[in-house]
Enzyme design. Structure first.
Site, short mmCIF file in Angstrom:
data_model
loop_
_atom_site.label_atom_id
_atom_site.label_comp_id
_atom_site.label_asym_id
_atom_site.label_seq_id
_atom_site.Cartn_x
_atom_site.Cartn_y
_atom_site.Cartn_z
N ARG A 269 8.16 1.89 1.87
CA ARG A 269 7.18 1.71 0.79
C ARG A 269 7.95 1.60 -0.52
NH1 ARG A 269 4.44 6.90 -0.08
NH2 ARG A 269 5.69 6.96 -1.97
N HIS A 273 3.24 6.06 -3.92
CA HIS A 273 2.09 6.15 -3.02
C HIS A 273 0.89 5.38 -3.58
CE1 HIS A 273 -1.25 7.81 -0.77
NE2 HIS A 273 -1.69 8.47 -1.82
N TYR A 282 10.63 12.48 -5.68
CA TYR A 282 11.00 12.81 -4.31
C TYR A 282 11.94 11.83 -3.62
CZ TYR A 282 6.87 9.78 -3.60
OH TYR A 282 5.96 8.76 -3.65
#
Lengths: 405, 361
Positions: A269, A273, A282
């Site tokens: 990805r 998100h 992260y």
């Protein structure tokens, strides 16, 4: 008298021999993700061109939807940039009669299947939950709760098999979703019933912020298939040709009565998100850059150029097609949707209950009072409300909450 | 223990009738539905070869084959989730949850999907699913076998919630649930499974549709509003109340969703007093909603606050203690006695408890 005290009741015989019910070896996935682009494999140039047009459109769709979110036209958008190959392969590989079961990040697969981009975005725009007719399009509503759509796919495939139809269901889920109980129950039911269903796990590395290592200790997600008695396939999810081929083989196997398959497409990805997330908390930019070198569009274009099927004209035509789609999205999404607040009561049950009829009447009265007030104000003359500004109740319905999973 | 025998309808035409248990009537409802509609499929745990732990599906797998009466893997979310997919494809699944408390794993599928799919898709994907849930206590069941879970389902828009108390309703409501175009939680009172009534399997009597309550006993003094396993309790209480000079009316709700405000309000306006009786916990339970609805509609007709007689607000007790928990005739009569028959209501000691009627025996 116990059993042991009965003469002759106890023999030192071995227990009945245990044998595995199925040889697990043929079910095991390959050790490395299967890939086709850049190999010596003989590939169908027509298919490659279709996949290429699809992934270019897909990336443009993601960019446009993200921009519309920043402009307040979408409540939220979970981008699938970086995952276009798997998305488009899933959308293109199905036959007319097959069903697709997407999760909330799989808008591209639905668009690749031919759905109207604006209808697909209804959920995220917030004008209704599902903007398209699942029965007419054979695409189930985008599922926000994780993995819960997988048992639906199994049930639908099971029903199709019972009816003697050759329908196959393709169910999409992410790496995080494989930890949900519904993933387990769906795969188990599918294998026991030998349902014509294919599970596509897009392993994009993260469930929002949690990396795969905190999600599972399995050798790979594809290995989970073996425990259910179905084959697991591991494929390079950024390789559109390989993903299309692996999915196609699994679908035909299911169609011919061979039962379900679990496919893990390894991808990444590239964006956060959603627009509301901050991926820098992260993961490192080095990791992202590493994956940028394995870009699904670049992989396809390299192959097509090597085959002599891609020149500047083709690139321009594909890009223009994607721009047209994006312009259409902008035009239509920038217009306020027509909303009917009392429709909130229309589809709760087949017939409205007496209680819902009362509540609908209450809302109708509120709307009428709002309109009356607006008319009075307009007649009184500041002029601001004269321009057909929607009533307060409409405004309340138009903008839903901002975040989804 | 009371049985439905005491409340069987008596319309005189008993020629073709014979004693039938509620479980047998349910079995016949399933069989008749399967005969009539080939899209009706039964799914559940142990419902095939065994015929269900309560034998409600006895013989159906043998008659219709395992594809129509299917023993599924032991996974309730999978059962309900796959039923949703089958409904999407045009089938009409009837799911058996083995016991009330074993239905909880399916809750997300029910709440997030079955209850919303029609609404989510603007009517494109109706969910004609029947979920049969054996519920309630009084059968000596160990932990997790006696829950009254109806309030959870009632609180979920999109679900219909019905529960029979008679053999005729068991058949008629189950047939209605199966042909309904929306998900119906069909709650079967376990302790009434073996209660018998004279009933004609050849000509099952017609019963009012889902959404309608029925007055089981006419009375003028006060109304007992109840459903499912508490209906026989209230019928017995009404009989016992005659000795006290009270002529109690008993309303069997039958359908918790949709709720029949009309029948309930008509009764309470006539009697002026009401007690709601159910097994499930009082706090946050169905009785609070029902009492509020009565107050909203009957305030000027009420002679006393609407009282509730319910299970205590405790996890369902172990079987050796369940008799203290379940609302019984005495507790119902105690509540009726506190309906302000005299003028000194505030001295009766109930007002500070907010109307909760769960005192020990």
């Amino acid at each position: 008298m116990t059993v042991l005290e009965q003469p002759g009741a106890y023999h030192l015989a071995p227990p009945p021999a245990w044998r595995p019910r199925l040889d697990p070896a043929p079910l095991l996935p390959d050790g490395e993700p299967y890939h086709l682009l850049g190999t010596e494999a003989d590939l169908d140039p027509e298919l490659l061109s279709r996949l290429h047009a699809g992934v270019v459109r897909g990336r443009r769709f993601n960019e446009q939807a993200t921009a519309l979110t920043k402009q307040g036209r979408l409540a939220v958008y979970p981008s699938s940039t970086g995952q276009e190959a798997a998305e488009v392969a899933a959308g293109l590989v199905l036959a007319e009669q097959d069903w697709l079961f997407p999760s909330y990040r799989d808008t591209l697969a639905a668009v690749a299947r031919g759905l109207d981009p604006v209808e697909v975005l209804s959920l995220l725009r917030g004008d209704w939950h599902s903007g398209y007719d699942p029965r007419a399009t054979r695409v189930a509503p985008l599922s926000t709760p994780l993995a819960t759509q997988l048992p639906h796919a199994v049930g639908l495939a099971h029903a199709a098999r019972l009816r003697g139809d050759d329908t196959v269901a393709l169910a999409m889920v992410g790496d995080g979703g494989t930890s949900e109980g519904d993933f387990h129950e769906a795969l188990n039911f599918a294998a026991v019933w030998q349902s014509p269903v294919v599970f596509l796990v897009q392993n994009n590395g993260f469930a929002i912020s949690v990396p795969l290592a905190k999600q599972t200790a399995a050798p790979s997600l594809a290995h989970k298939a073996v425990g259910y008695g179905m084959p697991g396939r591991l494929v390079d999810g950024n390789d559109a040709a390989a993903t299309h081929q692996v999915l196609g083989e699994a679908i035909e196997r299911a169609r011919e009565g061979g039962g379900p398959t679990l496919v893990e497409a390894v991808t990444y990805r590239m964006e956060a998100h959603t627009n509301a997330d901050d991926a820098s908390r992260y993961r490192s930019s080095e990791e992202v850059e590493h994956w940028r070198a394995h870009d699904p569009i670049a992989l396809l274009e390299r192959e097509l150029r090597a085959l002599g099927r891609l020149d500047e004209h083709t690139v321009e035509a594909v890009r223009a097609d994607a721009e047209d789609m994006a312009a259409g999205m902008r035009d239509r999404m920038n217009a306020d949707p027509v909303l009917c607040p009392t429709e909130l009561f229309e589809h709760v049950y087949d017939q409205r209950t007496p209680q819902l009829r009362e509540q609908s009447a209450l809302l109708r009265a509120e709307l009428a009072a709002d309109e009356e007030l607006a008319a009075e104000t307009a007649a009184g003359g500041t002029g601001a409300e004269r321009a057909g500004v929607p009533s307060g109740a409409d405004e309340g319905v138009r903008r839903p909450g901002s975040e989804t999973r | 223990m009371s049985t439905v025998e005491t409340i069987s309808a008596a319309d005189g035409t008993t020629a073709a009738r014979k004693p039938v248990t509620m479980a047998q009537a349910l079995n016949q409802a399933l069989r008749d539905a399967m005969l009539e509609d080939p899209t009706v499929h039964l799914m559940g745990e142990d419902i095939g070869t065994l015929g269900g732990v309560f034998r409600v599906t006895d013989g159906l797998a043998a008659e219709f084959g395992e594809d129509r009466c299917t023993d599924t893997p032991l996974a309730e979310a999978g059962i309900l989730g796959s039923a949703i997919g089958m409904a999407m494809y045009g089938l009409r699944p009837v799911v058996e949850m083995q016991f009330d408390a074993f239905a909880y794993p399916s809750f997300e599928q029910l709440v997030s999907h079955a209850a919303r799919m029609r609404n989510r898709t603007r009517g494109a994907l109706p969910m004609p699913i029947t979920v049969r849930v054996p519920y309630g206590g009084g059968i000596g069941g160990v932990e997790h076998h006696s829950d009254s879970s109806e309030a959870y389902y009632m609180a979920t828009p999109g679900l219909q919630v019905v529960t029979p108390a008679t053999v005729a309703d068991a058949y008629g409501l189950l047939r209605a649930a199966i042909v309904a175009e929306d998900p119906v939680i069909f709650m079967e009172p376990k302790r009434l499974y073996w209660g018998k009534a004279d009933w004609s399997s050849a000509e099952p009597e017609r019963v009012p549709p889902i959404g309608r309550a029925v007055v089981r006993r006419r009375g003028a003094s006060a109304t007992l509003i109840t459903y499912g396993p508490s209906v026989p309790v209230c019928m017995a209480a009404a009989e016992a109340a005659r000795a006290e000079g009270w002529d109690l009316e008993v309303v069997d709700l039958r359908s918790l969703v949709p709720f029949d405000d009309v029948t309930v309000a008509e009764s309470v306006r006539r009697t002026g007093r009401a007690v709601v009786v159910h097994e499930s916990a009082g706090f946050g339970g169905p009785g609070g909603e029902i009492a509020a609805r009565i107050t909203e509609r009957c305030f000027h007709h009420l002679e006393a606050p609407v009282l509730r007689v319910t299970g205590f607000d405790i996890p369902y007790p172990p079987p050796m203690l369940e008799s203290h928990h379940l609302p019984g005739v005495e507790r119902v009569l105690d509540a009726v006695g506190r309906l302000q028959w005299e003028s000194d209501w505030t001295a009766s000691g109930v007002s500070s408890a907010g109307g909760f009627e769960g005192g020990g025996e």
